[in-house]
Each structure stands twice: as structure tokens, then as C-alpha cells.
Motif scaffolding. Sequence first.
Motif, PDB file in Angstrom:
ATOM      1  N   GLU A 101      47.739  45.275  34.913  1.00 14.32           N
ATOM      2  CA  GLU A 101      47.855  43.800  36.047  1.00 14.32           C
ATOM      3  C   GLU A 101      49.346  43.961  35.463  1.00 14.32           C
ATOM      4  OE1 GLU A 101      44.544  41.572  37.283  1.00 14.32           O
ATOM      5  OE2 GLU A 101      43.581  42.275  36.197  1.00 14.32           O
ATOM      6  N   ASN A 119      51.778  43.392  37.678  1.00 15.14           N
ATOM      7  CA  ASN A 119      52.420  42.976  39.200  1.00 15.14           C
ATOM      8  C   ASN A 119      51.681  41.322  39.026  1.00 15.14           C
ATOM      9  OD1 ASN A 119      49.579  43.669  39.769  1.00 15.14           O
ATOM     10  ND2 ASN A 119      49.785  44.134  41.620  1.00 15.14           N
ATOM     11  N   ARG A 120      50.865  41.374  38.219  1.00 18.93           N
ATOM     12  CA  ARG A 120      50.427  40.034  38.094  1.00 18.93           C
ATOM     13  C   ARG A 120      51.583  38.769  37.236  1.00 18.93           C
ATOM     14  NH1 ARG A 120      46.503  37.376  40.212  1.00 18.93           N
ATOM     15  NH2 ARG A 120      44.810  39.273  39.963  1.00 18.93           N
ATOM     16  N   ARG A 177      48.434  48.209  38.628  1.00 19.44           N
ATOM     17  CA  ARG A 177      48.541  47.165  39.245  1.00 19.44           C
ATOM     18  C   ARG A 177      47.342  46.880  39.723  1.00 19.44           C
ATOM     19  NH1 ARG A 177      52.731  49.161  43.861  1.00 19.44           N
ATOM     20  NH2 ARG A 177      52.012  51.058  43.470  1.00 19.44           N
ATOM     21  N   ASN A 178      47.485  45.436  40.199  1.00 17.02           N
ATOM     22  CA  ASN A 178      45.753  45.132  39.877  1.00 17.02           C
ATOM     23  C   ASN A 178      46.385  45.370  42.469  1.00 17.02           C
ATOM     24  OD1 ASN A 178      44.131  43.299  41.478  1.00 17.02           O
ATOM     25  ND2 ASN A 178      43.747  42.487  39.716  1.00 17.02           N
ATOM     26  N   GLU A 209      42.901  41.899  44.301  1.00 19.14           N
ATOM     27  CA  GLU A 209      43.839  41.162  44.691  1.00 19.14           C
ATOM     28  C   GLU A 209      44.518  40.357  44.349  1.00 19.14           C
ATOM     29  OE1 GLU A 209      40.828  38.352  41.119  1.00 19.14           O
ATOM     30  OE2 GLU A 209      41.277  40.929  40.985  1.00 19.14           O
ATOM     31  N   LYS A 210      45.145  39.742  45.189  1.00 20.48           N
ATOM     32  CA  LYS A 210      47.076  39.511  45.789  1.00 20.48           C
ATOM     33  C   LYS A 210      47.778  37.978  45.344  1.00 20.48           C
ATOM     34  CE  LYS A 210      48.298  44.208  47.001  1.00 20.48           C
ATOM     35  NZ  LYS A 210      48.933  44.166  46.794  1.00 20.48           N
ATOM     36  N   ASN A 211      46.369  37.494  45.318  1.00 19.45           N
ATOM     37  CA  ASN A 211      47.328  35.899  44.879  1.00 19.45           C
ATOM     38  C   ASN A 211      47.552  35.826  43.965  1.00 19.45           C
ATOM     39  OD1 ASN A 211      46.274  34.657  47.553  1.00 19.45           O
ATOM     40  ND2 ASN A 211      44.204  34.555  45.787  1.00 19.45           N
ATOM     41  N   GLU A 212      49.084  34.954  43.566  1.00 18.48           N
ATOM     42  CA  GLU A 212      49.925  34.672  42.068  1.00 18.48           C
ATOM     43  C   GLU A 212      49.973  35.976  42.197  1.00 18.48           C
ATOM     44  OE1 GLU A 212      47.382  31.769  39.771  1.00 18.48           O
ATOM     45  OE2 GLU A 212      49.175  30.194  40.006  1.00 18.48           O
ATOM     46  N   THR A 213      50.711  37.370  42.402  1.00 17.02           N
ATOM     47  CA  THR A 213      50.908  38.450  42.465  1.00 17.02           C
ATOM     48  C   THR A 213      52.816  38.280  42.705  1.00 17.02           C
ATOM     49  OG1 THR A 213      50.411  39.583  44.195  1.00 17.02           O
ATOM     50  CG2 THR A 213      48.532  39.096  41.656  1.00 17.02           C
ATOM     51  N   THR A 226      49.744  38.320  32.867  1.00 19.41           N
ATOM     52  CA  THR A 226      49.771  36.936  33.602  1.00 19.41           C
ATOM     53  C   THR A 226      50.350  36.372  34.242  1.00 19.41           C
ATOM     54  OG1 THR A 226      49.545  36.364  31.414  1.00 19.41           O
ATOM     55  CG2 THR A 226      47.312  36.839  31.941  1.00 19.41           C
ATOM     56  N   VAL A 227      50.772  35.117  35.087  1.00 19.92           N
ATOM     57  CA  VAL A 227      51.379  34.370  35.019  1.00 19.92           C
ATOM     58  C   VAL A 227      52.491  33.532  34.328  1.00 19.92           C
ATOM     59  CG1 VAL A 227      49.954  32.250  36.576  1.00 19.92           C
ATOM     60  CG2 VAL A 227      51.873  32.939  37.508  1.00 19.92           C
TER      61      VAL A 227
END
Length: 349
Positions: A119, A121-122, A158-159, A162-166, A78-79
Amino acid sequence: MSHPSDIQLADWRSHALNLENQVNQVIVGQSKAIRLMNIAIFARGHVLLDGGVGVGKTTLLQSIARGIGGAYERIEGTVDLMPNDLIYHTFLGPDGRPQIDEGPLLRAGEQLSVFFFNEINRARPQVHALMLRVMAERHLSAFKKEYRMPHMIVFADRNQVEKNETFEIPSAARDRFMMEIPIEIPSDRELKKSLVFNTKFQHAEKLTQQVESGILQFDQLNAFSDQLQDHIKSSDVLEEYTMDLWDATQHPEKFGVTMDSVDVGRVIQTGASPRGMGMLMKAARVNAWLNGRDSLYPEDIHAVFHEVISHRLVFNAAYENRRTALARELTTNIIRTIAVPSLTFSKAA
Ligand SMILES: Nc1ncnc2c1ncn2[C@@H]1O[C@H](COP(=O)(O)OP(=O)(O)OP(=O)(O)O)[C@@H](O)[C@H]1O
């Protein structure tokens, strides 16, 4: 290094195939991915998983972890995940005072065999940096002591949607993973139907428990893997062929490799690294052994070429957003174009 006896090689092989067989009973339509994961386990390499959500990754990894023995841990990228979240967590004890517990990376100690980073890449680059260091060194200092996790293999997803916030894993970091394995929804309609209508597939925990626990001895895999790598022979012809494949990942045009929709001479910025080629051969040797041989054949390289090489190719910026499709086309065409040598090893029984 001592050589494994024929009995050891055959025993381990039958356990490896048994693991594969049992996991194939509970996770359906993924036999290719399961074979590749088995290869990574015996080659002791970390794996990137390329797949959507709800395609059975967790169930697959828990089943594999049960089969190889040892502990399974999972963390969600997560971010706001911080490196320390992998190492410890704090909570209020019954006496109302703060307490500290070991986090997912440490709590199983040397028992840890499978670590799933969902995930990845988050998570922020600081978290990637910690993870990559632990992947390479398999130990970590915390709480004034040294934690070792020598048997750990990391599977990171890797998700891709959805590329937002990654925070994409940079190419230097991707290179640390032995393979990137696609986990796709099975295409067979009957299989898909059973995933929807057969209630057993809605109960992941029960599915996982159908796999016998400890089919492999997770804490002996490192030693066996080293012996196995030494045992499989190659040949001058195969080595020259491998060098051509390597050069073709950097300069495909020099080998007459073409691609349908792009000028092949402009696509690649950097081909496979020496580490990547070393990992390719490790994986290929395991494939030879799983097929009952003690010598490398071109088909062993072909079996793992795409999954070991694609994620480490660096494309020129204009092509980067099409990397999945272009990498597939390029690796396929390299294998198709470069003449495959014929080898005259005698096949082991
Ligand atoms: N190919 C498959 N074989 C068996 N079960 C499957 C398969 N695909 C999905 N499932 C079932 O779908 C459900 C979700 O699977 P799971 O939680 O393992 O997916 P996931 O890819 O880890 O999802 P997420 O990315 O959301 O964590 C489980 O009940 C699982 O049994």
C-alpha cells in the motif's frame, strides 16, 4: 563486457524456469504474473503490483525471495509512516535506555533481495521520495556510514480500492517502475475452490517453504543480467517497428489506432518516456532468452508491452479515472493495429 557462454545461458535459464515452476506450485492461477515477475528479476527492474487484498501477494513475494536467495523485507504504507521509519527504529533496551536499530531498508544490508512496500499510496510523498531515490541509487547514508543494497528489487502495491487518505504516486515516480503487474483472483472455478477448501492454502508460511531456497544466486543476477542484455540481438526491422509502437503511445490516431468508447486523439497527454522504452526492450530481451532465443522478435515486445507501458501513460484529466481500462484497450489496440514485421532470424536451439 564479456559474453555469457552457451552453458551459462542455458544454466541460468534452467534455474529461472525452475524458480517459476516451483512458485507456480504454491501460488496457483498466477502463471502470467509469475512469468512477468521473473522477467523483471532478470531485467533488474522494480515492480508495481496491481491487486486487491488477500490475493496472495505476500506469499508470492516471499516464495520468490526464497527462490532467488537473499533477504526479504516488507513495510506497510500508512499515513503516519515517516521516511525515518524505513531507516531506523528506536526502543527501550533492557537497561531502560533508548536504543536504535536499523530499519527494514537497512537491516539486511547487501543481502536484501526483495523489498515489498505494501500500500505505497497510503504513505506520504516524503516517503515516496526516499524510496524512489533508494530504488534508483541502491545505496543510502545513515548512522555515518554508507549502506549498499545492490541486489534489491522493490515490489510496491497500490491499494486501488480505498482512496481515502491516499497519496497517489505521481506519473514521474511511476515511470521509475519497470512494470505494473496485475494480481487478480484466478477465474477458474476449480482453482478458486481449492483456494477455499484445500487447507494448505491457509498456511502461507508452509507454502513458501515448499520453494527450494537459493535456486538463483541473488548476488550474481546483476552481472548476469548485464551480459544477457548485451547478448540478445535486434534488427533494423525490429527497431523501426519499436519506434512506431513508441510514437503510437503519444499519437495513436496517426497510426489508425481506434478505441471503442473515446476519441483516441484526445486521450493521451504524454506517451511512453525514453526510460520506459529502454525498460521495454530490457524486459523483451529477457523474454527472448527465457524462450531459448538470442534475437528479439515482435512477440517478445508483445509479451511485456502492456505491463511495461500502461502505468507510464499520462491521460488527459477527463480520462484519468478510467485509466486502467483505457490503458488496457489502448495498448491492445496499438499492438493489433500496427503491422508486425516478419523477421527471418534463425531460432537458437
Ligand atoms: N493464488 C493463490 N495461491 C495460493 N495461495 C493463495 C492465493 N491467493 C491467496 N492465497 C492464500 O491467501 C492467504 C492470504 O495471502 P497473502 O497474505 O499472501 O495475501 P496479500 O495479497 O499479501 O494480502 P494483504 O494485501 O492483505 O497483505 C494466504 O494463506 C495465501 O496462501
